[in-house]
Design a protein around this motif. Sequence first.
Motif, PDB file in Angstrom:
ATOM      1  N   GLY A   1       0.831  -1.209   0.000  1.00 41.31           N
ATOM      2  CA  GLY A   1       0.000   0.000   0.000  1.00 41.31           C
ATOM      3  C   GLY A   1       0.859   1.250   0.000  1.00 41.31           C
ATOM      4  N   HIS A   2       1.896   1.266   0.865  1.00 43.69           N
ATOM      5  CA  HIS A   2       2.838   2.392   0.869  1.00 43.69           C
ATOM      6  C   HIS A   2       3.527   2.512  -0.489  1.00 43.69           C
ATOM      7  CE1 HIS A   2       2.357   3.049   5.099  1.00 43.69           C
ATOM      8  NE2 HIS A   2       2.899   1.904   5.456  1.00 43.69           N
ATOM      9  N   LEU A   3       3.973   1.365  -1.009  1.00 41.65           N
ATOM     10  CA  LEU A   3       4.727   1.350  -2.265  1.00 41.65           C
ATOM     11  C   LEU A   3       3.892   1.896  -3.415  1.00 41.65           C
ATOM     12  CD1 LEU A   3       7.330   0.452  -3.740  1.00 41.65           C
ATOM     13  CD2 LEU A   3       6.261  -1.787  -4.041  1.00 41.65           C
ATOM     14  N   TRP A   4       2.633   1.474  -3.483  1.00 43.56           N
ATOM     15  CA  TRP A   4       1.756   1.925  -4.562  1.00 43.56           C
ATOM     16  C   TRP A   4       1.567   3.435  -4.507  1.00 43.56           C
ATOM     17  CZ3 TRP A   4      -3.263   4.067  -4.122  1.00 43.56           C
ATOM     18  CH2 TRP A   4      -3.933   4.245  -5.342  1.00 43.56           C
ATOM     19  N   MET A   5       1.321   3.971  -3.304  1.00 43.40           N
ATOM     20  CA  MET A   5       1.098   5.408  -3.174  1.00 43.40           C
ATOM     21  C   MET A   5       2.373   6.192  -3.470  1.00 43.40           C
ATOM     22  SD  MET A   5      -1.217   7.700  -2.637  1.00 43.40           S
ATOM     23  CE  MET A   5      -2.575   6.788  -1.872  1.00 43.40           C
ATOM     24  N   ALA A   6       3.520   5.675  -2.994  1.00 46.95           N
ATOM     25  CA  ALA A   6       4.790   6.352  -3.249  1.00 46.95           C
ATOM     26  C   ALA A   6       5.099   6.402  -4.746  1.00 46.95           C
ATOM     27  CB  ALA A   6       5.916   5.654  -2.499  1.00 46.95           C
ATOM     28  N   ARG A   7       4.816   5.311  -5.443  1.00 48.52           N
ATOM     29  CA  ARG A   7       5.061   5.295  -6.893  1.00 48.52           C
ATOM     30  C   ARG A   7       4.114   6.248  -7.611  1.00 48.52           C
ATOM     31  NH1 ARG A   7       8.150   1.070  -8.894  1.00 48.52           N
ATOM     32  NH2 ARG A   7       7.958   2.246 -10.828  1.00 48.52           N
TER      33      ARG A   7
ATOM     34  N   GLU B   1       2.241  14.674   0.633  1.00 47.44           N
ATOM     35  CA  GLU B   1       2.594  13.387   0.033  1.00 47.44           C
ATOM     36  C   GLU B   1       3.049  12.395   1.104  1.00 47.44           C
ATOM     37  OE1 GLU B   1       5.337  13.680  -3.179  1.00 47.44           O
ATOM     38  OE2 GLU B   1       4.188  15.223  -4.244  1.00 47.44           O
ATOM     39  N   GLU B   2       3.856  12.855   2.059  1.00 46.91           N
ATOM     40  CA  GLU B   2       4.314  11.977   3.125  1.00 46.91           C
ATOM     41  C   GLU B   2       3.140  11.409   3.913  1.00 46.91           C
ATOM     42  OE1 GLU B   2       8.714  13.831   4.159  1.00 46.91           O
ATOM     43  OE2 GLU B   2       6.961  14.544   5.267  1.00 46.91           O
ATOM     44  N   ALA B   3       2.136  12.256   4.182  1.00 47.16           N
ATOM     45  CA  ALA B   3       0.971  11.805   4.941  1.00 47.16           C
ATOM     46  C   ALA B   3       0.179  10.761   4.157  1.00 47.16           C
ATOM     47  CB  ALA B   3       0.089  12.991   5.293  1.00 47.16           C
ATOM     48  N   TRP B   4      -0.018  10.993   2.862  1.00 47.85           N
ATOM     49  CA  TRP B   4      -0.782  10.038   2.058  1.00 47.85           C
ATOM     50  C   TRP B   4      -0.067   8.698   1.955  1.00 47.85           C
ATOM     51  CZ3 TRP B   4      -5.635   9.891   1.066  1.00 47.85           C
ATOM     52  CH2 TRP B   4      -6.376  11.060   0.917  1.00 47.85           C
ATOM     53  N   VAL B   5       1.250   8.734   1.777  1.00 48.55           N
ATOM     54  CA  VAL B   5       2.014   7.477   1.699  1.00 48.55           C
ATOM     55  C   VAL B   5       1.928   6.723   3.026  1.00 48.55           C
ATOM     56  CG1 VAL B   5       4.332   6.496   1.438  1.00 48.55           C
ATOM     57  CG2 VAL B   5       3.564   8.312  -0.105  1.00 48.55           C
TER      58      VAL B   5
END
Length: 275
Positions: A28-34, A64-68
């Motif tokens: 989930g983190h990876l998808w949002m970060a990408r 962006e940090e919060a969403w990731v």
Amino acid sequence: MLMLLSLAMGEWLGIVTLFGIVLLHELGHLWMARRFGWTIREVKLLPFGGVLEVEEAGTVPAREEAWVAIAGPAQNVLLALFAGGASWAGLVDASWAQGFMKANALIALFNLLPILPLDGGKIAQAWLSHRIPYHRVLLWSSRLSLFCSAAVVLYAFVPLLQGQVPQLNVLAVGLFLCASNWTYRRNVPFVFLRFLVHRARRSEGRIDRGTLAQPIVVAEQRQPSEVVKLLMKERYHLVYVMRQGAVQRVVPEGQLIDRFLSALTNGHADLRFFM
């Protein structure tokens, strides 16, 4: 070690399920970060969660940090809802679904604790970035993380009050978090320096789009190494240099940072100042 111990005790299905949940949490983190175009260096899987290491740490917008950070616990919520729906439809065993939902809830809630590098610590850091100077954000988030990590260690010994064995798994996690945040606390000067180095690129983007500047008013004798500590991550600043109540000059934040970095390069500034 945890996997080997679980296999020896015949709990292989539980440990596989746990690490599957952790993997999907981290995806989930990876998808949002990408989605935000971040450069991923490494994904570490741990028994209580994972750590996504990126090149952009501390240099991207707090939004962006919060969403990731939120994307990981959100993945656990989706997994729990999926298990509940599958159980209701009779596709999976109800007891397995209940355990699966409980595991997701525990991992999500634990990761929302305000401790770095957990998701809650990153969300708290992003929230503070909108309200206080970034150097103070780094200091206070490291202190809060150390305090809460110590609280986790103490919580592991609560069963002793009832004559029971301490919770060794909680103790191990608490000690890991204490060691991690002690190291982070010592690295705050370098994290802040990284923020300053990447600040110019973000500032240029704000100017190109047009932005409201937040003034910083300082006395003429203040050193650049002191003034850069007043920069807020989510603001653009103009520094008003004052002498006897009158404005002597207005310095854009880029010039201020260049002066500090030049002094640092020439050996006239000391990173220990930022501890």
